[in-house]
Design an enzyme around this catalytic site. Structure first.
Site, PDB file in Angstrom:
ATOM      1  N   HIS A   1      -6.825  13.147 -38.757  1.00 25.12           N
ATOM      2  CA  HIS A   1      -7.551  13.759 -37.645  1.00 25.12           C
ATOM      3  C   HIS A   1      -7.403  15.265 -37.735  1.00 25.12           C
ATOM      4  CE1 HIS A   1      -8.164   9.932 -35.569  1.00 25.12           C
ATOM      5  NE2 HIS A   1      -6.936   9.628 -35.957  1.00 25.12           N
TER       6      HIS A   1
ATOM      7  N   TYR B   1     -11.844  21.819 -33.027  1.00 22.91           N
ATOM      8  CA  TYR B   1     -12.028  21.295 -34.385  1.00 22.91           C
ATOM      9  C   TYR B   1     -12.128  22.364 -35.469  1.00 22.91           C
ATOM     10  CZ  TYR B   1     -12.847  17.064 -31.711  1.00 22.91           C
ATOM     11  OH  TYR B   1     -12.704  16.010 -30.849  1.00 22.91           O
TER      12      TYR B   1
HETATM   13  O1  CA2 Z   1      -9.392  15.207 -34.298  1.00 24.60           O
HETATM   14  C1  CA2 Z   1     -10.146  14.425 -34.892  1.00 24.60           C
HETATM   15  O2  CA2 Z   1     -10.423  14.540 -36.088  1.00 24.60           O
HETATM   16  C2  CA2 Z   1     -10.824  13.307 -34.106  1.00 24.60           C
HETATM   17  O3  CA2 Z   1     -10.913  12.167 -34.947  1.00 24.60           O
HETATM   18  C3  CA2 Z   1     -12.204  13.821 -33.756  1.00 24.60           C
HETATM   19  C4  CA2 Z   1     -12.993  12.852 -32.872  1.00 24.60           C
HETATM   20  C5  CA2 Z   1     -12.167  12.434 -31.660  1.00 24.60           C
HETATM   21  O4  CA2 Z   1     -12.880  11.434 -30.924  1.00 24.60           O
HETATM   22  C6  CA2 Z   1     -10.808  11.904 -32.038  1.00 24.60           C
HETATM   23  O5  CA2 Z   1     -10.081  11.612 -30.871  1.00 24.60           O
HETATM   24  C7  CA2 Z   1     -10.034  12.920 -32.864  1.00 24.60           C
HETATM   25  C8  CA2 Z   1     -14.284  13.501 -32.398  1.00 24.60           C
HETATM   26  C9  CA2 Z   1     -15.178  13.991 -33.511  1.00 24.60           C
HETATM   27  C10 CA2 Z   1     -16.272  14.801 -32.909  1.00 24.60           C
HETATM   28  O6  CA2 Z   1     -16.537  15.857 -33.784  1.00 24.60           O
HETATM   29  C11 CA2 Z   1     -17.209  16.938 -33.293  1.00 24.60           C
HETATM   30  C12 CA2 Z   1     -17.227  18.052 -34.104  1.00 24.60           C
HETATM   31  C13 CA2 Z   1     -17.864  19.171 -33.688  1.00 24.60           C
HETATM   32  C14 CA2 Z   1     -18.515  19.189 -32.468  1.00 24.60           C
HETATM   33  C15 CA2 Z   1     -18.499  18.083 -31.662  1.00 24.60           C
HETATM   34  C16 CA2 Z   1     -17.840  16.936 -32.074  1.00 24.60           C
END
Ligand code: CA2
Length: 149
Positions: free
Chosen positions: A101, A24
């Site tokens: 995303h 991310y």
């Molecule tokens: O890629 C993306 O933006 C997602 O929406 C992020 C989601 C995931 O479930 C989607 O498939 C794709 C997850 C968000 C979790 O964000 C975090 C950020 C930092 C640390 C842990 C989780």
């Protein structure tokens, strides 16, 4: 003054920058907000930027965008893959919806390959990190401009 573009982020995105930077990125959600505000201002529009870990709160904000917003950019995070309730709210929103995303879910686990949100979105921007949000705002501003012609 035209109505703002609502930019909503779903669960766990408040942790951005603190964990899983290889997926991310290193930027925090505050950094993303600053980038979004700068891009919106360059496009001559304003944004409302919010994040919630709660499905119902996201739905309340989608309903708010119906009357108070010109368009909606949403990173539904995990709810994108599970929430029919968010899809139902988006179908009723009546303003253009752009899904975004940070990562590219299509290149990840199979359960990330589809989102309910896509069924209500004009399009999706994925895989560009924080720039996905900026590009989604640009797309949303374009859709608002088209609608006002
Ligand atoms: O890629 C993306 O933006 C997602 O929406 C992020 C989601 C995931 O479930 C989607 O498939 C794709 C997850 C968000 C979790 O964000 C975090 C950020 C930092 C640390 C842990 C989780």
């Amino acid at each position: 003054m035209s109505k703002p573009i609502y930019v909503l982020s779903g669960p766990n995105l408040n942790l951005l920058g603190a964990r899983e930077p290889e997926i991310y990125g290193h930027q925090t959600l505050e950094d993303v907000q600053r980038l979004c505000e700068a891009r919106a201002s360059a496009l001559g529009c304003s944004i409302v930027f919010r994040q919630s870990n709660h499905e119902g709160e996201l739905i309340d904000w989608i309903q708010e965008a119906r009357t108070e917003g010109s368009a909606l950019v949403i990173n539904p995070a995990g709810y994108g893959h599970t929430s029919v309730a968010i899809l139902d709210a988006l179908k009723a929103v009546g303003v253009p919806v752009v899904e975004c995303h940070l990562s590219n879910p299509a290149s990840r686990e199979a359960f990330r390959h589809q989102t309910y949100v896509s069924l209500a979105a004009t399009g999706t921007v994925s895989g560009f990190g924080a720039a996905s949000y900026e590009l989604a705002i640009e797309a949303a501003a374009g859709l608002v401009g088209e609608a006002s012609k």
